[in-house]
Design a protein around this motif. Structure first.
Motif, PDB file in Angstrom:
ATOM      1  N   GLU A 198      43.860  49.091  56.730  1.00  0.00           N
ATOM      2  CA  GLU A 198      44.858  48.319  57.466  1.00  0.00           C
ATOM      3  C   GLU A 198      45.948  47.719  56.582  1.00  0.00           C
ATOM      4  N   GLU A 199      45.605  47.406  55.325  1.00  0.00           N
ATOM      5  CA  GLU A 199      46.553  46.662  54.493  1.00  0.00           C
ATOM      6  C   GLU A 199      46.833  47.288  53.143  1.00  0.00           C
ATOM      7  N   GLY A 200      46.062  48.297  52.780  1.00  0.00           N
ATOM      8  CA  GLY A 200      46.271  48.941  51.505  1.00  0.00           C
ATOM      9  C   GLY A 200      45.711  48.137  50.339  1.00  0.00           C
ATOM     10  N   VAL A 201      46.006  48.579  49.124  1.00  0.00           N
ATOM     11  CA  VAL A 201      45.485  47.918  47.922  1.00  0.00           C
ATOM     12  C   VAL A 201      45.965  46.479  47.830  1.00  0.00           C
ATOM     13  N   LYS A 202      47.190  46.224  48.281  1.00  0.00           N
ATOM     14  CA  LYS A 202      47.739  44.869  48.208  1.00  0.00           C
ATOM     15  C   LYS A 202      46.896  43.865  48.988  1.00  0.00           C
ATOM     16  N   GLY A 203      46.193  44.348  50.016  1.00  0.00           N
ATOM     17  CA  GLY A 203      45.369  43.450  50.820  1.00  0.00           C
ATOM     18  C   GLY A 203      44.267  42.778  50.023  1.00  0.00           C
ATOM     19  N   PHE A 204      43.824  43.426  48.937  1.00  0.00           N
ATOM     20  CA  PHE A 204      42.744  42.860  48.132  1.00  0.00           C
ATOM     21  C   PHE A 204      43.235  41.777  47.179  1.00  0.00           C
ATOM     22  N   TYR A 205      44.550  41.618  47.095  1.00  0.00           N
ATOM     23  CA  TYR A 205      45.085  40.599  46.179  1.00  0.00           C
ATOM     24  C   TYR A 205      45.789  39.476  46.920  1.00  0.00           C
ATOM     25  N   LYS A 206      45.467  39.342  48.209  1.00  0.00           N
ATOM     26  CA  LYS A 206      45.993  38.212  48.959  1.00  0.00           C
ATOM     27  C   LYS A 206      45.377  36.925  48.427  1.00  0.00           C
ATOM     28  N   GLY A 207      46.176  35.896  48.347  1.00  0.00           N
ATOM     29  CA  GLY A 207      45.690  34.616  47.851  1.00  0.00           C
ATOM     30  C   GLY A 207      45.665  34.508  46.346  1.00  0.00           C
ATOM     31  N   LEU A 208      46.135  35.550  45.634  1.00  0.00           N
ATOM     32  CA  LEU A 208      46.082  35.517  44.167  1.00  0.00           C
ATOM     33  C   LEU A 208      46.987  34.418  43.614  1.00  0.00           C
ATOM     34  N   SER A 209      48.145  34.218  44.253  1.00  0.00           N
ATOM     35  CA  SER A 209      49.044  33.154  43.792  1.00  0.00           C
ATOM     36  C   SER A 209      48.381  31.797  43.915  1.00  0.00           C
ATOM     37  N   ALA A 210      47.640  31.592  45.028  1.00  0.00           N
ATOM     38  CA  ALA A 210      46.921  30.326  45.195  1.00  0.00           C
ATOM     39  C   ALA A 210      45.772  30.219  44.200  1.00  0.00           C
ATOM     40  N   SER A 211      45.182  31.358  43.844  1.00  0.00           N
ATOM     41  CA  SER A 211      44.123  31.348  42.835  1.00  0.00           C
ATOM     42  C   SER A 211      44.677  30.905  41.488  1.00  0.00           C
ATOM     43  N   TYR A 212      45.868  31.393  41.149  1.00  0.00           N
ATOM     44  CA  TYR A 212      46.502  30.961  39.904  1.00  0.00           C
ATOM     45  C   TYR A 212      46.822  29.472  39.950  1.00  0.00           C
ATOM     46  N   LEU A 213      47.240  28.993  41.129  1.00  0.00           N
ATOM     47  CA  LEU A 213      47.469  27.558  41.288  1.00  0.00           C
ATOM     48  C   LEU A 213      46.157  26.802  41.078  1.00  0.00           C
ATOM     49  N   GLY A 214      45.057  27.424  41.524  1.00  0.00           N
ATOM     50  CA  GLY A 214      43.750  26.795  41.379  1.00  0.00           C
ATOM     51  C   GLY A 214      43.217  26.788  39.968  1.00  0.00           C
ATOM     52  N   VAL A 215      43.912  27.457  39.047  1.00  0.00           N
ATOM     53  CA  VAL A 215      43.507  27.401  37.640  1.00  0.00           C
ATOM     54  C   VAL A 215      43.506  25.951  37.155  1.00  0.00           C
ATOM     55  N   THR A 216      44.363  25.134  37.752  1.00  0.00           N
ATOM     56  CA  THR A 216      44.404  23.715  37.376  1.00  0.00           C
ATOM     57  C   THR A 216      43.066  23.036  37.639  1.00  0.00           C
ATOM     58  N   GLU A 217      42.364  23.467  38.698  1.00  0.00           N
ATOM     59  CA  GLU A 217      41.064  22.859  38.997  1.00  0.00           C
ATOM     60  C   GLU A 217      40.072  23.143  37.880  1.00  0.00           C
TER      61      GLU A 217
END
Length: 330
Positions: A198-217
């Motif tokens: 349904e979404e292709g390879v890009k679908g598996f990297y959804k939320g990655l930007s928020a994960s990088y933001l979560g590096v602060t945690e």
């Protein structure tokens, strides 16, 4: 405030990796596995409360016996959210089955074990490499902070696809009687194929930007943990039960503080990983998601699921770091 005098770091004959570097990998994986199994039900509740797909289901809407809709009034005080977590656990158990409390545990374990292994390996060895190469073989807070940030970026990039699959599985609700007819949606492999179709390879990297933001945690958690561990070691002395209690307290406190400071990124990440609704993606980016959530639901929704999250991550961190420290001392 100046750092307390740090201890020298072992430098293994000029090599880049410290001696016994593999211990961090094994200890992190075992610690993460045990913590994830013990606290899995709270992870399911947290994910659902973070998602708008379950907002109405868990917002106090109740269908009475005569078919009328009753809106239950929910107290606004923060303590009630912990009671609400218990109610949702009960509802999932009754309406879906006890197994539903462990939805997503498969991909969670598949993700947690390498994620914690990578994170602890990268941090545990990274802080020694950074100290040896750039700080005369001594650790301090900036060394811990830099190592934690690097470890978080590496871990997030490597494991994001696994967390997407886990989130999708946890957002699927099924009746108890339908548990055996879930083959179309109910397995990790089927979910992987579905996302790819349904979404292709890009679908598996959804939320990655928020994960990088979560590096602060992770950065806050590791840095605070190291400071608290030193304080407990200096006050309680070396060895003995009190030192281990100090380690448990340090791990739990560090995770609690880091989570409270950075929690909104968890909600944003969950929204970004939600499945398509009517063939459309509602949340389309970090800033777009933040603005949309605040506009539609208010800023308080950025802390949805916080009680379940804290009930999960604090004991999880205590168990994980306890096992990690124990294996390193073998």
């Amino acid at each position: 405030m100046s750092d307390t005098p740090p201890e020298p770091v072992e430098n293994p004959k000029g090599g880049w990796l410290p001696a016994k570097s593999w211990q961090h990998f094994v200890a992190g994986g075992l610690g993460g596995m045990c913590g994830a199994i013990v606290t899995s039900p709270f992870d399911v509740v947290k994910t659902r409360l973070q998602s708008d797909l379950f907002r109405e289901k868990h917002a106090g809407v109740h269908i009475a016996g005569n078919g009328s809709v009753v809106i239950r009034q929910r107290p606004s005080n923060i303590l009630y959210h912990f009671v609400e977590t218990g109610h949702i656990l009960r509802d999932i158990y009754r309406e879906e089955s006890p197994r539903a409390l462990f939805k997503g545990l498969g991909p969670t374990l598949v993700g947690v074990i390498p994620a914690r292994s990578i994170n602890f390996f990268a941090y545990g060895n990274g802080k020694q490499i950074i100290a040896n190469r750039f700080n005369n073989g001594r650790e301090n807070s900036w060394v811990h902070l830099t190592a934690a940030a690097c470890a978080g970026i590496v871990t997030g990039t490597a494991t994001n696809p696994i967390w997407v699959v886990k989130t999708r599985l946890q957002l699927e609700a099924h009746d108890r009687g339908a548990a055996t007819s879930n083959a179309k949606f109910g397995g990790s492999w089927n979910m992987i194929k579905r996302i790819f179709r349904e979404e292709g390879v890009k679908g598996f990297y959804k939320g990655l930007s928020a994960s990088y933001l979560g590096v602060t945690e992770g950065t806050i958690q590791w840095t605070l943990y190291e400071r608290l561990k030193k304080l407990t070691a200096s006050t309680e002395g070396k060895g003995g039960a009190m030192e281990w209690l100090g380690l448990l307290g340090s791990a739990g406190t560090a995770k609690c503080v880091a989570s409270l400071i950075t929690y909104p990124h968890e909600v944003i990440r969950t929204r970004l990983r939600q499945p398509l609704v009517n063939g459309e993606m509602k949340y389309k980016g970090l800033i777009h998601t933040l603005r949309l959530v605040i506009a539609e639901e208010g800023a308080r929704s950025l802390y949805g699921g916080l009680s379940a999250h804290l009930m999960r991550v604090i004991p999880n961190a205590a168990v994980m770091f306890f096992i990690y420290e124990a294996i390193l001392r073998i």
